[in-house]
Scaffold this motif. Structure first.
Motif, mmCIF file in Angstrom:
data_model
loop_
_atom_site.group_PDB
_atom_site.id
_atom_site.type_symbol
_atom_site.label_atom_id
_atom_site.label_comp_id
_atom_site.label_asym_id
_atom_site.label_seq_id
_atom_site.Cartn_x
_atom_site.Cartn_y
_atom_site.Cartn_z
ATOM 1 N N TYR A 21 -1.132 3.452 11.453
ATOM 2 C CA TYR A 21 -1.584 4.846 11.336
ATOM 3 C C TYR A 21 -2.579 5.204 12.441
ATOM 4 C CZ TYR A 21 0.651 6.166 6.907
ATOM 5 O OH TYR A 21 1.571 6.505 5.940
ATOM 6 N N GLU A 52 -0.702 5.721 15.825
ATOM 7 C CA GLU A 52 -0.050 7.029 15.883
ATOM 8 C C GLU A 52 -1.086 8.139 16.016
ATOM 9 O OE1 GLU A 52 4.084 6.108 13.399
ATOM 10 O OE2 GLU A 52 2.651 7.533 12.555
ATOM 11 N N GLY A 79 -2.064 8.628 19.318
ATOM 12 C CA GLY A 79 -0.967 9.169 20.114
ATOM 13 C C GLY A 79 -0.230 8.127 20.934
ATOM 14 N N MET A 80 -0.514 6.852 20.639
ATOM 15 C CA MET A 80 0.236 5.800 21.350
ATOM 16 C C MET A 80 1.662 5.725 20.817
ATOM 17 S SD MET A 80 -2.440 2.666 21.912
ATOM 18 C CE MET A 80 -3.177 2.478 20.285
ATOM 19 N N ASP A 134 4.924 9.843 27.124
ATOM 20 C CA ASP A 134 3.580 10.014 26.546
ATOM 21 C C ASP A 134 3.555 10.835 25.263
ATOM 22 O OD1 ASP A 134 2.141 8.644 28.391
ATOM 23 O OD2 ASP A 134 0.716 10.280 28.713
ATOM 24 N N ASP A 135 4.542 11.701 25.089
ATOM 25 C CA ASP A 135 4.540 12.597 23.927
ATOM 26 C C ASP A 135 5.029 11.912 22.656
ATOM 27 O OD1 ASP A 135 3.701 14.478 25.661
ATOM 28 O OD2 ASP A 135 5.475 15.748 25.565
ATOM 29 N N PHE A 136 5.522 10.673 22.764
ATOM 30 C CA PHE A 136 6.113 10.019 21.600
ATOM 31 C C PHE A 136 5.118 9.089 20.923
ATOM 32 C CE2 PHE A 136 9.620 11.432 24.163
ATOM 33 C CZ PHE A 136 10.505 11.926 23.224
ATOM 34 N N VAL A 137 5.193 9.014 19.600
ATOM 35 C CA VAL A 137 4.261 8.149 18.861
ATOM 36 C C VAL A 137 4.968 7.090 18.013
ATOM 37 C CG1 VAL A 137 2.472 9.929 18.766
ATOM 38 C CG2 VAL A 137 4.087 9.710 16.872
ATOM 39 N N ARG A 138 6.292 7.120 17.933
ATOM 40 C CA ARG A 138 6.989 6.132 17.093
ATOM 41 C C ARG A 138 8.315 5.772 17.728
ATOM 42 N NH1 ARG A 138 7.923 5.742 11.417
ATOM 43 N NH2 ARG A 138 5.811 6.539 11.118
ATOM 44 N N GLN A 157 4.951 13.290 17.177
ATOM 45 C CA GLN A 157 4.219 13.484 15.929
ATOM 46 C C GLN A 157 4.878 14.597 15.105
ATOM 47 O OE1 GLN A 157 1.628 11.640 14.572
ATOM 48 N NE2 GLN A 157 2.252 12.872 12.827
ATOM 49 N N LEU A 182 7.850 13.284 13.324
ATOM 50 C CA LEU A 182 7.480 12.498 12.143
ATOM 51 C C LEU A 182 7.105 13.424 10.989
ATOM 52 C CD1 LEU A 182 5.286 9.527 13.478
ATOM 53 C CD2 LEU A 182 7.718 9.529 12.895
ATOM 54 N N TYR A 217 6.289 7.443 4.167
ATOM 55 C CA TYR A 217 5.664 8.692 4.637
ATOM 56 C C TYR A 217 6.044 9.868 3.734
ATOM 57 C CZ TYR A 217 3.555 7.064 9.015
ATOM 58 O OH TYR A 217 2.743 6.453 9.945
#
Lengths: 429, 429
Positions: A142, A145, A148-149, B78-82, B100, B103, B142
């Motif tokens: 959590y 995320e 923003g990684m 860079d814009d991705f978190v998962r 984000q 998600l 989630y």
């Protein structure tokens, strides 16, 4: 340079914030059956400064067990969205409940912690720890995320796939348990890669107590910077304290927790900089606040300011469990102190044994120490010199002079399973 | 009664929303290297209604593999978190990336899905599936938190502890894989509990295709209502389609996806209500939109309206994989159709075998069917009657009349591992 301005708040303002939040925490806590009773007669207004926390009673792991599952909940069960619990099918477990706001606060603390040691939004984090009831998995997940990684929930095991994903996705941050890190470094080499060529730069290696030497070895073998962290599920999970890039102790987030270091025998605060049991109070938890929790973890506050500019005090790496404490001639001594002292000397080998014995009316400590073959020479005078140096080094650490016996390597019997380091023979000889 | 007003939107408005979102999706998708090429010359404005989707090219699993890892990304990394990925250390995996916002959208779809089958904020959900790269674990997790349920991330395994937690925390909703559910019911009984006395009321049993009979067995043995669901990581994960309390097919969330059912040979839409390959398009994904994805999963739209009032069309449980399709006399036939037809007859035993043979210029199907001992009587006429009934039932399902041979139980050889149900002998005899 900082994730949250609160990290550099001046101490007076920080302590005033702590006092305010401690008052709120007491007010909230008293809505739970356990604290309604335990804090009876105590008013939030009695707290003028964080130092007043010593007027509050401790909470122990046994309290949490006795109150299982709902005794510490300060809100209706409906308000909670997450539960973590200690493992084990026997005995009463400890369960920790989180509201959505608690999860958000925790994720923010985690994001701040990872930012603190150099993680940034542009990083790619691979989480190699297990998920589930263990707070380390979802905690790091959590927070990563939130920062923003790009987060890869690889989970535990499957080393080959871990390596493939690290390469395919140019992973720069690993969450990895210290004991797995050394094995993993080996696996990477066996798969034909030089750790120097791996894309990683940061290893988050909390979850298990480990020595400075172990960290150095991980850094060298993996060609990575490894950062220590501290947390426990009773205080949310990971993200309680985290190293900054200077690697000189872990900043404990004092806007979210009040930390104390006490003498586990007397319950009194130890002098600044001395080792004792860490006692923790939540300041931002709305669902299940915990006040003056006896963690049984041993550490100390590191005196002085950190170069990074953060004002939150640093704790030292965990030096063992309060339950392991020995008392000798009125002095509290922890096996980890002796281990660290011995392992810092190049002549010392793999194994050692601490014996406590009674001689007449006085207690003594004997330390048997294996010496590496190349130092185990015929020259009696050299050996006596080494013996004296070991005793002197130990005395400066534990304030008691032990009798040191030098042994040849592999002469101290190895225990099956967990190493036995202390034998208390007092009254048994 | 509904989680989101969009669930009951009238069809015209829903289709207009789909058209609008499809235009946006095309615009976004064209920012990815793959679709910039694949959709060259195609303008979002060309789409007037969702029906125009047939003018777009398909995307296959091979496309995803060839574009691994970044070819379908419509935004900077860079814009991705998962990241989720298919398992396997050999071959090229398929990776799915989420921003984000993606998600959040997915968590909302999951929460809506669980609400749809009766889950509420006051429920306690235990997630017994593994976490990690498998989307089922974190997807349910989630969504459950989003809905506000108390969520226990138990993870897979450790049946004893699962039972203890279900009892300690009065778990009302289980996420459980169908094949594990039957084993688990047995374990609960062996631990001395009557499933009737367990606190649970809802089982979410997606993740594995299973028959209506398997569901009935789970419901009966666990004393629970079991709801089927559909999802795949290419379309986020679980939460693509979910059963409502009426259990008559799974509502596919048409504000988030356009679903088509095609003949896998011709690529043309099948007639309404006929079985074919499900083709899916994302409508709300900003990071990695996928257009007309060939899922290889076989299903059909269930004609008519659902009593629940939701306007989103329902798909039937997955009837197998497009790769398993047989063609006989120009008719597409799937082994699952035959299995379902046979297993609905009380006389039919455990095993059966489908053989395709060439007789002269014409292809024929032979179906060998084991009959339970109590029905395998001496009375020749009764057996012939049964044989005819089986052939007739099959013909009404697959539109071809097979030759049915009745066999004694355990007379058809069992395969090691995955059962072999179809043997194609055409041109090999």
């Amino acid at each position: 340079m900082y994730y949250d301005p609160v990290e550099t708040m001046d101490r007076a303002a920080l302590e005033s914030l702590q006092a305010e939040r401690l008052r709120q925490t007491i007010e909230i806590a008293k809505r739970s059956p356990f604290y309604a009773e335990r804090l009876k007669g105590l008013e939030p207004g009695d707290i003028k400064s964080p130092a007043n926390i010593t007027s509050l009673p401790f909470t122990t792991k046994d309290d949490l067990r006795n109150q299982y599952p709902h005794g510490l909940l300060a809100r209706p069960l409906d308000d909670f969205v997450r539960l973590h619990a200690s493992s084990g099918t026997t005995g009463t477990p400890v369960a920790v409940f989180y509201t959505q706001k608690d999860l958000d606060t925790w994720a923010d603390l985690m994001a701040r912690s990872m930012y603190c040691c150099g993680c940034r939004k542009s990083d790619v984090l691979q989480n190699t720890s297990g998920y589930g009831l263990f707070t380390g998995g979802l905690g790091i997940h959590y927070g990563s995320e939130r920062l923003g990684m790009l987060t890869i929930p690889a989970g535990a095991g499957n080393t080959k796939r871990q390596i493939k994903m690290i390469l395919d996705h140019q992973v720069t941050v690993l969450h990895i348990i210290p004991s797995f890190a050394l094995y993993f470094a080996q696996q990477v080499r066996e798969a034909g890669y030089d750790p120097k060529d791996m894309p990683w730069r940061i290893a988050l290696i909390g979850a298990e107590p480990h020595t400075e030497q172990a960290r150095a070895k991980i850094e060298q073998l993996m060609h990575i910077k490894a950062y220590n962290s501290y947390g426990l599920s009773e205080m949310n999970g990971p993200g309680v304290a985290f190293e900054c890039v200077h690697q000189k102790g872990m900043h404990l987030w004092e806007d979210a927790y009040i930390a104390e270091v006490i003498n586990p025998e007397t319950g009194e605060h130890v002098a600044e900089g001395e080792v004792g049991e860490l006692v923790m109070t939540t300041l931002t938890r709305e669902g299940m606040p915990i006040i003056r929790y006896r963690t049984r973890d041993l550490t100390r506050f590191i005196p002085g300011e950190c170069e990074c500019g953060r004002t939150h005090r640093r704790i030292d790496r965990i030096a063992g469990r309060a339950d392991d404490m020995m008392i000798l001639k009125g002095v509290n001594i922890y096996p980890m102190q002796i281990e660290q002292c011995l392992m810092a000397m190049p002549e010392v080998g793999q194994n050692y044994l601490i014996e406590l014995v009674r001689e007449g009316v006085s207690d003594q400590m004997r330390v048997k120490v294996e010496i590496k073959d190349e130092y185990f020479v015929e020259d009696m005078r050299a050996l006596q010199g080494l013996q004296k140096r070991i005793a002197k080094n130990l005395c400066s650490e534990i304030l008691v002079t032990p009798r040191v016996e030098l042994c040849q390597s592999e002469s101290i019997p190895k225990a099956q399973g967990k190493a036995v380091r202390v034998v208390d023979l007092r009254g048994k000889e």
